[in-house]
Motif scaffolding. Structure first.
Motif: not given
Lengths: 383, 767
Positions: B206-227
């Protein structure tokens, strides 16, 4: 006959007297305000001393035969939850009176209520006075706390009461012949101080005060005052301060005896008591209102039999009436008065009340032509 | 007759009933008698697992996945970051459709799952690490997520999709599983290695997830190194309100302030079936929504997990439809220990099985050793005593124990005097975290929490915690809301069957100045939170919705509630006192202006001077009254609710007297509350770990204000000083919103959190 016939022009005397009076009142008001300001600025709680107008602070002066106010004083404090608002109201009215004196005008009690009425600054629509009763109470407080008369505060009450008879008076400069008042009579003003009303000429030998204007109408129509050379007054129930002041002056200044014709019920007895000794709430005014030698000529409890009245005029005493009669009988000035004890006991024994109008059942003018003249002649009254 | 010979399974009894044969023989029946797979049984009785209806099925799926993720993260020592995505696969369905097809995806940053265990974890019922041990964890039986996958398979025919990356720098496994209910085994349909973890597709949803993803706040690789990421397609119904996914996650966030949870709800709700009950924060959320565009990015959690220290108290935020429950505390709950069963906590059958298991595992060791190794709280002496009591010696082999002796041993267990089980196996949420959680989710005015000492039921240790939130935006004429947790998992259904509910109704809330109709919940702006932590929570059913009503448990709950209630009562009484005083002051102030005007009109004194003099007296007058009230009661400290342990008071505008004249603000309660906050902050020890780190500048500012206050008080001009501090604290609050605490004078409004000062970004209005 008039003892105090004015030599100078009444208005000149009047204004001079009034100016002096106002100066005195103004001094008292400023004194009150100064006291509040001085205490506040000096870091003390502002207070106003108000003599208490309760039964407990009313003293029966048996020597003088009047009710007097005692020395008890209630201190009205600003920093007391129950008194803060009253304190403010007292200040507001004091200022209103100051203004009235400044512009030399008078206002009615209701007028004063509206004068002081506004929304308290900074509140969401809270009024300075909830109703006129609140305002009236504060004005009485001011009267007693400054020991000034209502008239001196430039406040008058609704006029009530009527007069006709063999007397000529001057009311605010206008000469009024009370012999020529038609069927309506002279309306007694609420202020009857010497600077408002002067007695010019008086032939009357006594005053007959009746309870209601209906009875007064009967007497006036029968020209009773003419036939018996008297003054005829009425007070529409309990007489106002104006009526009482006028009666007192007629009694005191002209030496006229006052005869009261009232109903035979506790209310009638109470009215007589007020005229004679003064009331609790106005005990501070008894000094100039009470007429200790006022006389009660009827209706008496014995009249039912004496006048041979019919059963139909009886009005049953209620429980409240009986209670009230007991209270009146216990008044110190009645307590030791055998005549009155007998009178009240007689009424209770009868078990009914009688109005003055009940005499009408005998004949239309029975009361004016037979009843009152007979009583006067026989000196049959209570005092 | 046929019924008695059977194995009690209703499935088979049904089958025999439908058989047309007039008389079944034992032989003909025997052909039909066979093993039932557990999965088959639950497929037919799915309501037992919480899949009664489409709405609940959706919730249960999310719940099981999130529970597993939290457990996994905590065991691996990782601060949980969990993303829940619910996709509507039939967005064009009819408006009145009661249900729809959804794809639920839950992604965590946990340790991941090694390849060979994937089928077992997700594809078998009653397979898990948690059933056989006595350790505090969310999951217990190992039914949950597999059952959810099974439900998805039944309703849509689609297999469960799993991505898991156990090693940060290796490829993730992508596996699709379909469960075979007959064999209770999973069948793998897709098995490949991939770099796509977390799924790129979700970031573009969604637009919301895209917005958050660009600021690295949504499912970013740094947040989820394993999982691990689990996707299940299923028939469900998404609807907000009570018992919804939203509520579940909101409550989970309250009980797990150390977790960051993100929810991407579907674009539309299902058609409503019943009246919607508003959620705790519905009103507040709306407000957040309006402010969302200009939301301070600082208030969102820092992507760097370990150093996270948000500036303000964390509250729920919403960006473009994505709801984020941010992390409230950056510390994991303490590691819990696994314990051995307590002798008083087992049944005879369990004892026999344990003896048998021990015999096999140890190569027939001694009874003495068995008692020592397999139980907790059995000392060498007690073990010898037990051996003696059943007529054995400390050298008697386990295999030599007769069944009668075992039974005797069981009786001895019940009669023996034993220390209660150890309690270090429990990890309560803790008073500070409870308060942080409630602050995050509930807009109230008063918060109190209490944590009981551990206790024991049936030989199993447990610990009860309770917290209450009162006032603020909560509705005053509703019944209190009870939110229940077991091992940090919210319980959403069967409230009235729950022990915690009974404990709330049995507590006398009238003692604490609340309305309380008989045998029902108290009425008032109140949220009551109860948490039970235990190595084994006694649920009333497999769907884990209510805690069984053991006397020991209910007693502890009531004691915890009473403790909170007392704090609330103290606060309410104090508040009433403060209100009375405020009213008194109001009354005086109201009339002072009129009096000054009237008096000065009469005698021409300076109006302003007179007004000031009177106002000064009014202040002194009520200040003296305050003092007297304090001295009337107990010690001043105890009277001040803000000084109690485990209490937060958020001064709300409603309790503050409104100044009559803006030129001369009264000694408002605001300044008092601030002063109290500052005072308590000053008492706190520096070495104590702070709940939410207050930046040094702010602390200095706090100390500075306190210093000015103290000196001024000594100077004797108390009201003026108070007024000054009130002005300082209130007037300086707004600028700090844009630039938090640059200088000491730009001090933000502070709020007291368990003796620590926390800056409030939005001021008391929010609460």
């Amino acid at each position: 006959m008039a003892k105090k016939a004015p030599a100078q022009t009444p208005s000149a005397n009047n204004s001079k007297h009034a100016r002096e009076r106002d100066k005195k009142t103004m001094g008292k008001i400023v004194g009150l305000a100064d006291d509040v300001a001085k205490r506040a600025l000096g870091g003390k709680e502002p207070t106003i001393d108000i003599p208490t107008r309760t039964k407990s602070n009313t003293i029966w002066n048996s020597k003088r035969g009047i009710l007097q106010m005692g020395d008890a004083v209630a201190t009205r404090e600003l920093f007391n939850l129950n008194q803060a608002k009253q304190f403010m109201q007292t200040c507001l009215h004091a200022n209103s009176i100051r203004e009235l004196i400044d512009v030399e005008k008078t206002l009615s009690l209701r007028g004063m209520f509206y004068k002081g009425l506004h929304t308290v600054a900074g509140t969401n629509g809270e009024k300075t006075f909830a109703d006129q009763d609140e305002s009236d109470g504060i004005l009485e407080d001011l009267e007693v706390s400054m020991s000034s008369l209502r008239e001196e505060l430039h406040i008058f009450a609704k006029k009530r009461g009527t007069m006709a008879g063999n007397i000529t008076i001057v009311d605010t400069g206008d000469e009024i012949d009370c012999r020529r008042m038609g069927s309506g009579g002279y309306a007694i003003p609420s202020i009857c101080e010497p600077d408002v009303i002067q007695f010019k000429k008086c032939e009357a030998k006594f005053v007959l005060h009746v309870e209601k204007d209906t009875v007064w109408g009967r007497f006036n129509e029968d020209r009773f005052w003419q036939k018996h050379n008297c003054i005829l007054t009425e007070g529409s129930g309990q007489p106002t301060r104006g009526v009482r002041r006028l009666l007192r002056r007629l009694n005191e200044e002209l030496g006229l005896p006052i005869y009261c014709l009232l109903d035979c019920d506790p209310w009638g007895h109470y009215i007589y008591s007020v005229i004679k000794q003064g009331s609790i709430s106005l005990a501070f005014e008894s000094e100039r209102l009470a007429i200790p030698d006022a006389k009660f000529i009827g209706i008496r409890s014995k009249d039912y039999k004496a006048c041979n009245l019919s059963d139909d005029v009886q009005i049953d005493l209620t429980d409240t009436d009986r209670k009230r009669a007991g209270e009146i009988a216990a008044y110190p000035w009645f307590e030791k008065h055998k005549g009155w004890q007998k009178e009240i006991a007689g009424m209770l024994e009868n078990g009914f009340k009688m109005e003055v109008e009940s005499l009408t059942s005998k004949a239309i003018s029975y009361v004016t032509e037979e009843y009152v003249p007979q009583r006067l002649k026989d000196k049959d009254w209570l005092d | 007759m046929s019924v008695t010979t059977q194995s009690g399974s209703e499935i088979e009894s049904k089958m025999t009933k439908t058989t047309k044969a007039p008389h079944a023989t034992a032989e003909s029946m025997a052909t039909k008698q066979r093993d039932i797979s557990v999965s088959e049984f639950f497929a037919k009785n799915r309501h037992l697992l919480g899949f009664d209806n489409p709405r609940k099925a959706l919730l249960t799926t999310v719940k099981e996945a999130v529970d597993n993720s939290l457990d996994a993260c905590e065991e691996a020592g990782i601060l949980p970051d969990i993303t829940v995505v619910i996709e509507d696969l039939q967005p064009d369905r009819a408006a009145a459709a009661k249900s729809s097809r959804y794809r639920v995806t839950v992604v965590d940053n946990g340790p991941g799952i090694v390849r060979k265990q994937v089928e077992n974890v997700f594809g078998r019922l009653l397979f898990g690490s948690k059933f056989h041990r006595l350790k505090m964890s969310r999951g217990q039986q190992g039914i949950g997520i597999s059952a959810a996958g099974m439900y998805g398979l039944i309703t849509t025919g689609k297999p469960m999709m799993i991505q898991t990356r156990p090693h940060a720098h290796k490829q993730a496994h992508h596996i699709e599983l379909a469960m075979n209910t007959k064999t209770n085994r999973a069948e793998v349909t897709v098995d490949e290695e991939t770099d796509d973890f977390p799924l790129q597709r979700l970031r573009n949803l969604t637009t919301g997830t895209r917005e958050l993803a660009t600021s690295n706040e949504f499912l970013s690789h740094t947040q989820y190194p394993t999982g691990t990421s689990v996707s299940i397609e299923m028939e469900g119904r998404y609807q907000k309100g009570r018992g919804s996914v939203d509520e579940f996650l909101e409550l989970t966030a309250i009980a797990n302030p150390h977790a960051r949870i993100t929810l991407v709800p579907p674009t539309r709700e299902s058609a409503a079936e019943e009246d919607d009950v508003p959620l705790l924060t519905k009103k507040a959320k709306k407000k957040d929504d309006e402010e969302a565009p200009k939301a301070d990015p600082n208030s969102l959690p820092d992507p760097n997990l370990t150093k996270e220290a948000p500036a303000g108290p964390t509250t729920t935020t919403e960006v473009g439809g994505v709801i984020i429950f941010p992390r409230g505390v950056a510390e994991l709950p303490p590691e819990t220990k696994e314990i051995q069963p307590h002798p008083k906590g087992i049944e005879l059958g369990t004892l026999l099985q344990m003896l048998k298991d021990f015999q096999e595992a140890s190569g027939d060791s001694t009874l003495y050793k068995f008692l020592q190794e397999q139980f907790c709280r059995v000392s060498p002496d007690t073990a010898s005593d037990f051996c003696k009591a059943i007529g054995a010696t400390s050298r008697t082999k386990v295999s030599d124990i007769e069944p009668q002796q075992a039974e005797k041993l069981y009786k001895e267990f019940q009669e023996a005097k034993l220390a209660p089980p150890p309690t270090d196996c429990l990890a309560p949420i803790g008073v500070r975290q409870l308060l942080a959680g409630l602050l995050k989710g509930v807009r109230a005015e008063f918060y109190a929490a209490s944590s009981r000492e551990a206790a024991v039921y049936r030989g199993r240790p447990f610990q009860i915690e309770a917290a209450i939130a009162f006032g603020g935006q909560l509705r005053a004429d509703d019944q209190a809301r009870v939110i229940r947790f077991a091992n940090r998992v919210p319980l959403l259904f069967q409230q009235s069957a729950c022990s915690s509910f009974k404990s709330v109704t049995e507590t006398n809330w009238r003692n604490y100045d609340l309305q309380h109709p008989r045998a029902s919940l108290p009425v008032g702006p109140l949220v009551i939170m109860i948490h039970m932590a235990s190595v084994w929570v006694p649920f009333t059913s497999e769907s884990k919705e209510a805690i069984a009503d053991y006397d020991e448990i209910r007693k502890e709950m009531k004691l915890a509630l009473m403790e909170c209630g007392r704090k609330l009562g103290t606060y309410l009484r104090k508040r009433a006192k403060m209100k009375r005083e405020g009213e008194r002051r109001d009354v005086f102030q109201k009339y002072i202006g009129e009096i000054a005007k009237a008096v000065s009109a009469i005698n021409s004194v300076d109006t302003k001077k007179l007004y000031e003099a009177l106002l000064d007296q009014a202040r002194k007058k009520t200040a003296i009254a305050d003092l007297q009230l304090d001295e009337d009661g107990k010690a001043v400290k105890e009277e001040d609710p803000a000084d109690q342990e485990g209490v937060i008071v958020v001064a709300s505008e409603s309790t503050m007297p409104v100044p009559v004249d803006s030129d001369a603000p009264p000694v408002g309660k605001l300044s008092k509350a601030e002063a109290a906050a500052l005072k308590v902050a000053a008492m706190a020890k520096d070495d104590e770990p702070t709940l939410l780190d207050v930046k040094p500048a702010k602390r200095q500012a706090a100390e500075k204000t306190r210093a000015t206050k103290n000196t001024a008080t000594k100077g004797g001009d108390k009201p003026a000083a108070k007024q000054a501090s009130a002005k300082q604290t209130t007037a300086k609050a707004p600028p700090s919103r844009s630039s938090p605490a640059k200088t000491a004078t730009e001090k933000p409004k502070m709020r007291l959190v368990n003796g620590k000062l926390v800056p409030v970004q939005d001021g008391p209005k929010l609460f």
